[in-house]
Design a protein around this motif. Sequence first.
Motif, PDB file in Angstrom:
ATOM      1  N   PRO A 210       0.820  -1.231   0.000  1.00  0.00           N
ATOM      2  CA  PRO A 210       0.000   0.000   0.000  1.00  0.00           C
ATOM      3  C   PRO A 210       0.848   1.272   0.000  1.00  0.00           C
ATOM      4  N   ASP A 211       0.288   2.328  -0.567  1.00  0.00           N
ATOM      5  CA  ASP A 211       0.945   3.639  -0.500  1.00  0.00           C
ATOM      6  C   ASP A 211       0.708   4.278   0.858  1.00  0.00           C
ATOM      7  N   GLU A 212      -0.471   4.036   1.382  1.00  0.00           N
ATOM      8  CA  GLU A 212      -0.820   4.606   2.686  1.00  0.00           C
ATOM      9  C   GLU A 212      -1.328   3.501   3.602  1.00  0.00           C
ATOM     10  N   ILE A 213      -0.808   3.478   4.817  1.00  0.00           N
ATOM     11  CA  ILE A 213      -1.340   2.572   5.837  1.00  0.00           C
ATOM     12  C   ILE A 213      -1.733   3.429   7.028  1.00  0.00           C
ATOM     13  N   LEU A 214      -3.023   3.578   7.211  1.00  0.00           N
ATOM     14  CA  LEU A 214      -3.514   4.511   8.235  1.00  0.00           C
ATOM     15  C   LEU A 214      -4.068   3.765   9.443  1.00  0.00           C
ATOM     16  N   LEU A 215      -3.584   4.152  10.602  1.00  0.00           N
ATOM     17  CA  LEU A 215      -4.161   3.636  11.841  1.00  0.00           C
ATOM     18  C   LEU A 215      -5.342   4.532  12.226  1.00  0.00           C
ATOM     19  N   VAL A 216      -6.482   3.895  12.476  1.00  0.00           N
ATOM     20  CA  VAL A 216      -7.670   4.650  12.867  1.00  0.00           C
ATOM     21  C   VAL A 216      -7.841   4.551  14.373  1.00  0.00           C
ATOM     22  N   ALA A 217      -7.820   5.685  15.049  1.00  0.00           N
ATOM     23  CA  ALA A 217      -7.920   5.663  16.507  1.00  0.00           C
ATOM     24  C   ALA A 217      -9.063   6.553  16.981  1.00  0.00           C
ATOM     25  N   ASP A 218      -9.798   6.029  17.923  1.00  0.00           N
ATOM     26  CA  ASP A 218     -10.910   6.748  18.534  1.00  0.00           C
ATOM     27  C   ASP A 218     -10.357   7.877  19.413  1.00  0.00           C
ATOM     28  N   ALA A 219     -10.892   9.071  19.240  1.00  0.00           N
ATOM     29  CA  ALA A 219     -10.394  10.226  20.005  1.00  0.00           C
ATOM     30  C   ALA A 219     -10.602  10.053  21.510  1.00  0.00           C
ATOM     31  N   MET A 220     -11.469   9.125  21.883  1.00  0.00           N
ATOM     32  CA  MET A 220     -11.756   8.941  23.309  1.00  0.00           C
ATOM     33  C   MET A 220     -10.791   7.970  23.975  1.00  0.00           C
ATOM     34  N   THR A 221      -9.864   7.403  23.183  1.00  0.00           N
ATOM     35  CA  THR A 221      -8.966   6.391  23.728  1.00  0.00           C
ATOM     36  C   THR A 221      -8.173   6.928  24.916  1.00  0.00           C
ATOM     37  N   GLY A 222      -8.016   6.087  25.917  1.00  0.00           N
ATOM     38  CA  GLY A 222      -7.290   6.479  27.110  1.00  0.00           C
ATOM     39  C   GLY A 222      -5.814   6.140  27.034  1.00  0.00           C
ATOM     40  N   GLN A 223      -5.273   5.778  28.168  1.00  0.00           N
ATOM     41  CA  GLN A 223      -3.836   5.537  28.303  1.00  0.00           C
ATOM     42  C   GLN A 223      -3.318   4.446  27.373  1.00  0.00           C
ATOM     43  N   ASP A 224      -4.192   3.523  27.012  1.00  0.00           N
ATOM     44  CA  ASP A 224      -3.767   2.366  26.225  1.00  0.00           C
ATOM     45  C   ASP A 224      -3.357   2.730  24.797  1.00  0.00           C
ATOM     46  N   ALA A 225      -3.664   3.926  24.385  1.00  0.00           N
ATOM     47  CA  ALA A 225      -3.364   4.332  23.006  1.00  0.00           C
ATOM     48  C   ALA A 225      -1.912   4.048  22.621  1.00  0.00           C
ATOM     49  N   VAL A 226      -0.993   4.225  23.568  1.00  0.00           N
ATOM     50  CA  VAL A 226       0.423   4.015  23.220  1.00  0.00           C
ATOM     51  C   VAL A 226       0.710   2.557  22.884  1.00  0.00           C
TER      52      VAL A 226
ATOM     53  N   ILE B  46      -4.628   8.251  37.967  1.00  0.00           N
ATOM     54  CA  ILE B  46      -5.134   8.903  36.755  1.00  0.00           C
ATOM     55  C   ILE B  46      -4.579   8.208  35.516  1.00  0.00           C
ATOM     56  N   SER B  47      -3.320   7.810  35.595  1.00  0.00           N
ATOM     57  CA  SER B  47      -2.732   7.187  34.415  1.00  0.00           C
ATOM     58  C   SER B  47      -3.164   5.733  34.268  1.00  0.00           C
ATOM     59  N   SER B  48      -4.114   5.281  35.081  1.00  0.00           N
ATOM     60  CA  SER B  48      -4.767   3.992  34.842  1.00  0.00           C
ATOM     61  C   SER B  48      -6.176   4.220  34.333  1.00  0.00           C
ATOM     62  N   ASP B  49      -6.418   5.372  33.753  1.00  0.00           N
ATOM     63  CA  ASP B  49      -7.733   5.741  33.217  1.00  0.00           C
ATOM     64  C   ASP B  49      -8.791   5.941  34.294  1.00  0.00           C
ATOM     65  N   ILE B  50      -8.379   6.040  35.546  1.00  0.00           N
ATOM     66  CA  ILE B  50      -9.340   6.423  36.588  1.00  0.00           C
ATOM     67  C   ILE B  50      -9.498   7.938  36.478  1.00  0.00           C
ATOM     68  N   SER B  51     -10.724   8.422  36.629  1.00  0.00           N
ATOM     69  CA  SER B  51     -10.919   9.842  36.366  1.00  0.00           C
ATOM     70  C   SER B  51     -10.213  10.692  37.419  1.00  0.00           C
ATOM     71  N   VAL B  52      -9.959  11.927  37.045  1.00  0.00           N
ATOM     72  CA  VAL B  52      -9.245  12.830  37.932  1.00  0.00           C
ATOM     73  C   VAL B  52      -9.995  13.006  39.250  1.00  0.00           C
ATOM     74  N   GLU B  53     -11.302  13.221  39.131  1.00  0.00           N
ATOM     75  CA  GLU B  53     -12.077  13.445  40.351  1.00  0.00           C
ATOM     76  C   GLU B  53     -12.067  12.234  41.272  1.00  0.00           C
ATOM     77  N   THR B  54     -12.206  11.063  40.670  1.00  0.00           N
ATOM     78  CA  THR B  54     -12.213   9.858  41.487  1.00  0.00           C
ATOM     79  C   THR B  54     -10.854   9.624  42.123  1.00  0.00           C
ATOM     80  N   SER B  55      -9.809   9.886  41.368  1.00  0.00           N
ATOM     81  CA  SER B  55      -8.469   9.727  41.928  1.00  0.00           C
ATOM     82  C   SER B  55      -8.303  10.641  43.131  1.00  0.00           C
ATOM     83  N   THR B  56      -8.797  11.856  43.006  1.00  0.00           N
ATOM     84  CA  THR B  56      -8.719  12.795  44.126  1.00  0.00           C
ATOM     85  C   THR B  56      -9.490  12.259  45.327  1.00  0.00           C
ATOM     86  N   ALA B  57     -10.671  11.711  45.059  1.00  0.00           N
ATOM     87  CA  ALA B  57     -11.483  11.182  46.149  1.00  0.00           C
ATOM     88  C   ALA B  57     -10.802   9.975  46.810  1.00  0.00           C
ATOM     89  N   ILE B  58     -10.198   9.130  46.010  1.00  0.00           N
ATOM     90  CA  ILE B  58      -9.506   7.963  46.559  1.00  0.00           C
ATOM     91  C   ILE B  58      -8.358   8.416  47.463  1.00  0.00           C
TER      92      ILE B  58
END
Lengths: 439, 305
Positions: A210-226, B46-58
Amino acid sequence: MFDTLSEKLEGVFKTLRGHGKLTEQNIKDSLKEVRRALLEADVNFKVVKQFVANVEAKASGQETLRSISPGEQVVKVVHDELIAVLGGQNAPIAFRSTPGKLLVCGLQGSGKTTLCAKIALHYKKKNARPLMVAADIYRPAAVKQLQVLGKQIDVPVFHVDKKPPQICEDAVEYARANNLHPVIFDTAGRLHIDTELMDELRNIKSKINPDEILLVADAMTGQDAVNVATQFNETLDLTGVVLTKLDGDARGGAALSIRQVTGKPLKLVSVGEKLSDLEVFYPERMASRILGMGDIVSLVEKAQETIDVKEAEKLEKKLRKDTLTLEDFYQQLQQLKKMGSLESILKMIPGVSSAIRDVQIDESSMKRVEAIILSMTPDERAKPTILNGSRRARIAAGSGTSVQEVNRLLRQFEQMQKMIKQMRGGKFNKKMMPGLFPG
Amino acid sequence: MGFSLKKLASGLLKTKENLVSKIKAAVGLHKKIDGALLDEIEEILISSDISVETSTAIIANLKEKVAQRGIDNSDEVFQLLRECLKDLFVDISTEPFFACNKKPYVIMIVGVNGTGKTTSIAKIARRFVNDGKKVTIAAADTFRAAAIDQLAIWADRVGCHLVKGQEGGDAAAVAYDSVQSAIARGDDVVIIDTAGRLHTKTNLMEELSKVKRVIKKAMPDAPHRTLLVLDGTTGQNALQQVEVFKKMLDIDGIIITKLDGTAKGGAVFSIVERYKLPVVLIGIGEQMDDLDEFKAHDFVEALFT
Ligand SMILES: Nc1nc2c(ncn2[C@@H]2O[C@H](COP(=O)(O)OP(=O)(O)OP(=O)(O)O)[C@@H](O)[C@H]2O)c(=O)[nH]1
Ligand SMILES: [Mg+2]
C-alpha cells in the motif's frame, strides 16, 4: 467539567507577577499543573513526562513578558510545543502508483468502515473513480455495511469469498482491469495483541504494497493508546494516523501519545456520522483542544452550519474584536440554543468551559441567566462596569434571582472576555488553511 | 468466573503491572507517607484511566485512613489503597444480572458508537438461551448501515427470535413491537439494540429517551434494565458518557467491553465512585461466550495479587 490550564496557572502565578524571569521554582509549580492537564486529557503518562521535560527546558530562563502574565506565558510555551509535536512534518495523503492503495486498520469499533466511505467520497467528489474493498470477513455483516455505504455514495465495493489477503490482492487486479483509483481497503478491527490477526495484516501489506497505511484511533482512547499504536506501527510501519469521533467532547490526548510513540503524522480527522464529515488534521486546533482552551474555529464552523453565515460572521467578529457585551452574549445564547447541546458549544469558547463549571447547564439555569440579562438596561448590558451594588440588587429583584447569582454571572462574563482577549489574534485565519488533501 | 478468567487475567495483568509496579517505584522513593507520595499515587491512578475526580477522592480517603491509624511508613500504602478501592463498591448493588424476575424481562442497551452494544446483546442473549430462557432481540438500530443484518446473524447463531424493521425506519416502533411480540409469544427476555450515538448529540439522545418512553406503552414497568455499554479502552471521557446517558436515560448499570485487550478498565472505579452505578457485565472477546459477570472483589484483588 475541566478547569482550563490557563486558569490553574493563573493561580500558580498569582503571587508572582512582576518577576523578571520565569524562575525554576515557579516553572516547576506550573509544570505540575501542565502534567495534570495533559493526564486529564488522556495523554499517556510516559508521554507526559517526556513532553513536560521538553517544556521545562524551553521555558527556563525566558524573560517574562509585560503584556501577558507568567501563567499565560507558560501556557503559550506548552501550546507551541504541543503544536510542534503534533504538527511536525506536513504529510498529505499521497499515492505513488496507479491504482493508489490505502489500507485502513485499527481496534474494533474505532470507525474504520465509515472512514473508508468518507475517503472514497472525497475522491469521488474530485472526479476520481475509487474502489472500496471489504476485507473484514469476521464481524457479522461488516461486508454488507461497506456495501450499503458504497451504494449511498455510488462507489463500487469489491468482495470475494476468500481470505482477507487474497481478497485484497484480487481487488488490486480488479481495480487495474477497470481503471479504478484509489483503492481503499477496509480491514477487520483487531486487538494489537492478537498475533494471528496482526500477522494477517502483515500479509495483506506484503501482497498489495500500500501507498498509505492509516491507523484509525478513537479520540476517546485512554492511556492504552500508546500500546495500540506501538504494536500497529511495529507490525505495519504506518504512514499516518486518523483520529475519529472528534465531534464528541473528548480532549483527544491520544493524538499526542500516538504521535509521540510512532513518530507518524496525524493526517485526517473524522468529525461526524455524515460521510462528508472528514477534515485534514490541524495541529493548532488539536493543541487547544487537549489543553481545554476551546476551539474558536470549530465553534465558528459549527455556527455556520446551523446559524446563517451572517450571524456566524458577526460572532466571529465579536470574538476577534473583544467587544463582546452582555447583549451579544444574550443574543448568542439564543442562537446557540439552536445548535444543540449548549454545554458542548460553550466548551468550544475559550475560557467558557471553566467559567461555567459551577453552573449547571440545564434549561432552568440558562433561563435564570437570561432573566438576569433581560433585567438589565441596554446601557448596563453594553458596559457591565457600571453595575454598582444598587443596580445589582435591582437586577436580582427584577429577575427573581439573588445578588450572588448576578455577581457570579458578571464574574464569569468577565473571565470569558479575558480569555477571548487572550485568544485574539490567534489562529483562526481560515484563509491559511489548506484543502482537505493538498496535492 | 468460569473458563474465561484466564483471558481477563491476562488483560488485567497489564493493569497490575502498571498500577502496582508504578506505585512500588513511588514507594521506593519515599520512606514516609507524605504529600509528595500521595501526589504521585494520585497521578498513577489517573494514568490507569481512573478519572481525575475519582483519583482525588480515593486519595482523600487514603489520607483519612493514614491519619486515623497514625501510619507513616510508606510500605503500608498498598494495603490502604486496596481498602480504599474496595470501599468504593460498598454501596453498590450486587443484584445478580441473569436472575430475571419479570416476564418478559426487558433490557435496553445504549452507548456511543462502536463500543460493543450489538455484540454484547448477542452474548447476553446467549447466556439466557443457555439458561433455557426464550429470548427476543430487537434491531432498533435502524440508522447504521447493515446494523440490522449484523444483529440478524447473531440471532441466528444464538438461536433466538429477532424483531426488526426497515433501515431508516422508526426505532421506537421496532422496540415497541419487540415487547408486544415477546408478550404474545410468551418469551422470557427482550433485549433491545439501539444505534450508537455520541452523548453530545442532544437530538439523538432525545430520540433515545423517546424509545424508552414508547417501550413503556407496551409494558409499563419496562425496560427493567437500561444498560450503558462502555468501551474499556476509553479514557477520561467515559465519565462524561455516563453523566449524560444517566441524565437522559436513567441507566441503571454498565457493561464494559474489550477488557481482553491491554486496556485498564479504570473507568470502573470512577463510575462507582461518582455515580454509584453497578458495573454488571464485562466483555472479554468477540465471540458470544466472551462475557463475564463483574465481581468487584475479584477485580480489585486481581490488581493487587
Ligand atoms: N476484543 C473485543 N472486541 C469486542 C468486544 N465487544 C465487541 N467487540 C468488537 O467491537 C466491534 C464493534 O462491536 P459492535 O457490537 O458492532 O459495537 P456497537 O456498539 O453495536 O457499534 P455501533 O452499533 O456501530 O455503534 C466489533 O468488531 C466487535 O466484534 C470485546 O469484549 N472484546
Ligand atoms: Mg450496533
